[in-house]
Design an enzyme around this catalytic site. Structure first.
Site, PDB file in Angstrom:
ATOM      1  N   THR A 175      21.477 -69.072  44.291  1.00  0.00           N
ATOM      2  CA  THR A 175      21.216 -69.634  45.614  1.00  0.00           C
ATOM      3  C   THR A 175      19.698 -69.827  45.779  1.00  0.00           C
ATOM      4  OG1 THR A 175      20.848 -67.550  46.818  1.00  0.00           O
ATOM      5  CG2 THR A 175      23.153 -68.249  46.486  1.00  0.00           C
ATOM      6  N   ARG A 176      19.298 -70.230  46.991  1.00  0.00           N
ATOM      7  CA  ARG A 176      17.879 -70.391  47.296  1.00  0.00           C
ATOM      8  C   ARG A 176      17.294 -69.115  47.915  1.00  0.00           C
ATOM      9  NH1 ARG A 176      14.787 -73.025  51.235  1.00  0.00           N
ATOM     10  NH2 ARG A 176      16.656 -73.338  52.504  1.00  0.00           N
ATOM     11  N   LYS A 177      18.061 -68.038  47.906  1.00  0.00           N
ATOM     12  CA  LYS A 177      17.584 -66.761  48.441  1.00  0.00           C
ATOM     13  C   LYS A 177      16.736 -66.064  47.389  1.00  0.00           C
ATOM     14  CE  LYS A 177      21.625 -66.171  51.442  1.00  0.00           C
ATOM     15  NZ  LYS A 177      22.821 -65.340  51.734  1.00  0.00           N
ATOM     16  N   THR A 178      15.563 -66.606  47.158  1.00  0.00           N
ATOM     17  CA  THR A 178      14.671 -66.104  46.125  1.00  0.00           C
ATOM     18  C   THR A 178      13.404 -65.525  46.743  1.00  0.00           C
ATOM     19  OG1 THR A 178      13.782 -68.338  45.893  1.00  0.00           O
ATOM     20  CG2 THR A 178      15.516 -67.689  44.355  1.00  0.00           C
ATOM     21  N   HIS A 227      20.844 -62.478  41.628  1.00  0.00           N
ATOM     22  CA  HIS A 227      19.371 -62.528  41.548  1.00  0.00           C
ATOM     23  C   HIS A 227      18.659 -61.842  42.700  1.00  0.00           C
ATOM     24  CE1 HIS A 227      19.227 -65.744  44.626  1.00  0.00           C
ATOM     25  NE2 HIS A 227      20.283 -66.249  44.019  1.00  0.00           N
TER      26      HIS A 227
END
Length: 323
Positions: free
Chosen positions: A138-141, A304
């Site tokens: 996902t874009r939850k980085t 991640h």
């Protein structure tokens, strides 16, 4: 799996080297007191893997030591699984420079390898069910560290998903609700936020085509549009509007199987091509329950975000220093 087709380091943009420079500067913004003690004598250090896992982050470690005038010789391949204690690489160069890069390199390697390990584990579990779809992140980085985390997902054998807001148009619930609210308040003579309380399932579903058409007009033919939906009515509206990907968000496993089957059946043979993505609360413990033939993509931040690291250490060899 991208690694089967080439060297993943060839994906990296030039700016990752600037990130390495910034991380080295962050770790030593002023005097290097420990470096003063050891000096510039030439030496050798061994990179040791101290936990079981998948090794990932090789190009970042290489760049850390390259910027410091050191050389890394790897004894394993990136993506290889290791058991402790494993001699993974040897670093040679001025001792002060080796130690200057030690912690930055280890932090990157531990985090990237942890992500690759978690990703690989979930990919393996899903393949064991017979599911052949795509596992994605996902874009939850972590801000400033996204390139490393996305790289770790690739090494682990999954899809990194979109890298940023410019990669695709993902219309989540807030986008659709804001679009519905905008048109509701405009129709009511600009009554400010009062329109939000009048939103219904019908007005929200009706706003989806407007949002999809606006995104396609702005992004053009090369930009995919994905829509997050909560039910079949919203999914149908998104498909009819031309959305490329339908995200079933926070459905139950039974709800996913029923919705995905019905959508693929109802639109079969029609002039609409779309993928079905499932997201929301997926973990290694429950992801297999969502894997079914009608689901194309399972996306989860669990591979991640907050994953355990793989522990590494760097040990200078006694008696290796020379002038």
């Amino acid at each position: 799996m991208a690694a089967a087709y080439g060297d993943l380091r060839h994906l990296l943009p030039g700016n990752y080297k600037r990130l390495i420079t910034a991380w080295l500067e962050e770790d030593c913004p002023s005097f290097d007191y420990g470096g003063f003690v050891v000096g510039e004598t030439q030496g050798e250090a061994r990179l040791l893997g101290k936990a079981r896992g998948v090794v990932a982050g090789v190009p970042f470690v290489d760049e850390v030591f390259s910027q410091l005038g050191c050389k890394v010789t790897w004894h394993i391949r990136e993506g290889e699984s290791i058991d402790p204690i494993k001699h993974c690489a040897t670093v040679t160069g001025p001792i002060r420079q080796i130690l200057l890069g030690e912690r930055v390199a280890l932090n990157i390697l531990a985090r990237c390898s942890g992500i690759a390990t978690k990703t690989s584990s979930l990919v393996t579990a899903l393949r064991a069910t017979g599911w052949s779809g795509t596992l994605a992140g996902t874009r939850k980085t972590t801000p400033g560290f996204r390139i490393v985390e996305k790289y770790g997902i690739l090494v682990g054998g999954a899809d990194p998903h979109r890298h940023d807001l410019s990669s695709m148009a993902m219309l989540k619930d807030n986008h659709v609700w804001a679009c519905a609210n905008k048109h509701t308040t405009t129709g009511a003579g600009g009554a400010g936020g009062a329109g939000a309380s009048t939103l219904t399932q019908q007005t929200i579903a009706a706003a989806i085509p407007q949002a999809v058409h606006a995104a396609k007009a702005a992004g053009g033919f090369s930009t995919k549009v994905e829509v997050e939906v909560r039910n079949l009515e919203e999914a149908t509206a998104a498909i009819a509007a031309g959305a490329d990907v339908i995200m079933l968000d926070n459905f139950t496993p039974e709800g996913v199987r029923d919705a995905a089957r019905r959508l693929k059946h109802d639109w079969a043979g029609q002039d609409r091509s779309f993928l079905i993505e499932v997201s929301g609360g997926l973990t290694e413990a429950n992801a297999a329950a969502y894997a079914c033939p009608d689901v194309d993509i399972l996306s989860t931040s669990s591979i991640h975000q907050g994953t355990p690291i793989i522990d590494f250490s760097l040990k200078v060899l006694y008696g290796s220093s020379s002038k």
